[in-house]
Structures are given as C-alpha cells and as structure tokens.
Scaffold this motif. Structure first.
Motif, short mmCIF file in Angstrom:
data_model
loop_
_atom_site.label_atom_id
_atom_site.label_comp_id
_atom_site.label_asym_id
_atom_site.label_seq_id
_atom_site.Cartn_x
_atom_site.Cartn_y
_atom_site.Cartn_z
N LYS A 105 0.85 -1.19 0.00
CA LYS A 105 0.00 0.00 0.00
C LYS A 105 0.89 1.24 0.00
CE LYS A 105 -3.50 -2.25 2.87
NZ LYS A 105 -4.11 -2.28 4.21
N PRO A 106 0.51 2.27 -0.67
CA PRO A 106 -0.63 2.35 -1.58
C PRO A 106 -0.29 1.68 -2.91
CG PRO A 106 0.51 4.44 -1.58
CD PRO A 106 1.22 3.56 -0.57
N VAL A 107 -1.30 1.14 -3.55
CA VAL A 107 -1.09 0.48 -4.83
C VAL A 107 -2.02 1.13 -5.86
CG1 VAL A 107 -2.82 -1.31 -4.41
CG2 VAL A 107 -0.92 -1.77 -5.96
N ALA A 108 -1.53 1.24 -7.07
CA ALA A 108 -2.36 1.78 -8.15
C ALA A 108 -3.48 0.80 -8.45
CB ALA A 108 -1.51 2.02 -9.40
N ASP A 109 -4.66 1.34 -8.73
CA ASP A 109 -5.82 0.48 -9.00
C ASP A 109 -5.53 -0.53 -10.11
OD1 ASP A 109 -7.11 2.01 -7.11
OD2 ASP A 109 -8.44 3.02 -8.55
N ASP A 110 -4.90 -0.07 -11.19
CA ASP A 110 -4.66 -0.97 -12.32
C ASP A 110 -3.70 -2.10 -11.95
OD1 ASP A 110 -2.52 0.82 -12.21
OD2 ASP A 110 -2.27 0.87 -14.38
N ARG A 111 -2.77 -1.84 -11.07
CA ARG A 111 -1.83 -2.89 -10.64
C ARG A 111 -2.55 -3.94 -9.79
NH1 ARG A 111 3.46 -2.73 -7.06
NH2 ARG A 111 4.33 -4.68 -7.80
N LEU A 112 -3.41 -3.49 -8.88
CA LEU A 112 -4.17 -4.42 -8.05
C LEU A 112 -5.12 -5.24 -8.93
CD1 LEU A 112 -5.17 -5.63 -5.39
CD2 LEU A 112 -6.70 -3.63 -5.17
N LEU A 113 -5.82 -4.57 -9.84
CA LEU A 113 -6.77 -5.29 -10.70
C LEU A 113 -6.04 -6.29 -11.59
CD1 LEU A 113 -9.12 -2.31 -11.57
CD2 LEU A 113 -9.67 -4.29 -10.11
N ALA A 114 -4.86 -5.94 -12.06
CA ALA A 114 -4.07 -6.87 -12.89
C ALA A 114 -3.67 -8.10 -12.07
CB ALA A 114 -2.85 -6.18 -13.46
N ALA A 115 -3.29 -7.89 -10.82
CA ALA A 115 -2.91 -9.02 -9.96
C ALA A 115 -4.11 -9.92 -9.70
CB ALA A 115 -2.32 -8.51 -8.64
N ILE A 116 -5.27 -9.33 -9.46
CA ILE A 116 -6.48 -10.13 -9.23
C ILE A 116 -6.85 -10.89 -10.49
CG2 ILE A 116 -8.97 -9.98 -8.79
CD1 ILE A 116 -8.29 -7.59 -6.89
N ALA A 117 -6.83 -10.21 -11.63
CA ALA A 117 -7.17 -10.88 -12.89
C ALA A 117 -6.21 -12.03 -13.16
CB ALA A 117 -7.14 -9.87 -14.04
N SER A 118 -4.93 -11.82 -12.92
CA SER A 118 -3.94 -12.87 -13.12
C SER A 118 -4.20 -14.05 -12.19
CB SER A 118 -2.54 -12.30 -12.88
OG SER A 118 -1.58 -13.31 -12.92
N ALA A 119 -4.55 -13.77 -10.94
CA ALA A 119 -4.82 -14.83 -9.97
C ALA A 119 -6.05 -15.63 -10.38
CB ALA A 119 -5.00 -14.23 -8.58
N VAL A 120 -7.09 -14.93 -10.80
CA VAL A 120 -8.33 -15.61 -11.20
C VAL A 120 -8.09 -16.46 -12.45
CG1 VAL A 120 -10.65 -15.20 -12.13
CG2 VAL A 120 -9.85 -13.90 -10.14
N GLU A 121 -7.37 -15.91 -13.41
CA GLU A 121 -7.09 -16.64 -14.65
C GLU A 121 -6.19 -17.85 -14.39
OE1 GLU A 121 -5.59 -13.68 -17.31
OE2 GLU A 121 -7.51 -12.65 -17.39
N ALA A 122 -5.20 -17.69 -13.53
CA ALA A 122 -4.31 -18.81 -13.21
C ALA A 122 -5.08 -19.93 -12.52
CB ALA A 122 -3.16 -18.34 -12.32
N ASP A 123 -6.04 -19.55 -11.68
CA ASP A 123 -6.83 -20.55 -10.96
C ASP A 123 -7.79 -21.27 -11.91
OD1 ASP A 123 -7.63 -21.81 -8.44
OD2 ASP A 123 -9.54 -20.79 -8.78
N ALA A 124 -8.26 -20.57 -12.94
CA ALA A 124 -9.22 -21.16 -13.89
C ALA A 124 -8.53 -22.00 -14.96
CB ALA A 124 -10.04 -20.05 -14.54
N ALA A 125 -7.23 -21.82 -15.12
CA ALA A 125 -6.50 -22.56 -16.16
C ALA A 125 -6.50 -24.05 -15.84
CB ALA A 125 -5.06 -22.05 -16.26
#
Length: 126
Positions: A105-125
């Motif tokens: 913290k603090p983190v840029a919104d786009d960096r946090l959203l990219a990390a979440i998207a990457s985590a979700v996609e990795a889990d769905a792979a």
C-alpha cells in the motif's frame, strides 16, 4: 472480468474495505468484505470466491496466519496480499504459502486489478 468472479476482501480497516469494495464493483467484480480473518473463515463456506485480497496486519488472526491456515487446509483459493508490511521474510513466507501476489500500500488500481485478474485466470487454467 465479470461479476461471475466474486472477490473476498479481508482488512480490518473499514476505509480500505470500502475503497476496495467500490473498486471491485466498478471493475465488474462481485465482492464481499470481511473485517478480519476469522469472519472470512466463518463466512467462506457460504460463497464461491474466485480470489482473496487480504491485509497482513490485523488483530486476531494475521494475514500470514490466514494464509498458513488456507495452505494447511489444502484450499486452492488464489490470494493477493495487499499490505503496508515491508518485511522481506514475511513476503517470502506468504509467497511460499501460495500467495499469488504481494502488493504494498498504496497500490495503483490498475496494478491491483491486474494481480487479481492474473490470480483468477491462473486458478481457472486447466
């Protein structure tokens, strides 16, 4: 991303929970916020979470204790750590316990959203 992905937010700071919840909703994620690890663990079975965003420093069960609990129970829920902790040992332990990302913290919104998207996609792979 779409609202088919529900993000769990665990942070003892109400202002952070509110800000992250707003960010998730305007970004197309569903989300549920918890004020601590114990509340998340108690409510976890009632929801199908795609990712967990957790703080490290919290009263009661800390974020690293939450990660250890999830790891020891065999949970496959992807975790993004969002913290003000700058301790390399804790960071290394969190990553060893399966944290997908460690952001400070603090983190840029786009960096946090990219990390979440990457985590979700990795889990769905497959």
């Amino acid at each position: 991303m779409s609202e088919k992905y529900c993000i769990a937010i665990v942070d003892d700071d109400e202002a952070i929970r509110d800000a992250l919840s707003d960010l998730m909703m305007v970004s197309g994620f569903a989300c549920i916020a918890f004020d601590g690890a114990a509340a998340f663990l108690a409510g976890r079975a009632d929801h199908d979470f795609s990712c967990l965003v957790t703080d490290m420093r919290m009263p009661g069960m800390s974020g690293i204790e939450l990660l250890a609990h999830l790891h020891d129970s065999g949970a496959s829920l992807p975790v993004v750590v969002l913290t003000s902790v700058l301790d390399d040992t804790t960071r290394a332990r969190a990553l060893a316990l399966g944290a997908h990302a460690w952001l400070t913290k603090p983190v840029a919104d786009d960096r946090l959203l990219a990390a979440i998207a990457s985590a979700v996609e990795a889990d769905a792979a497959p």
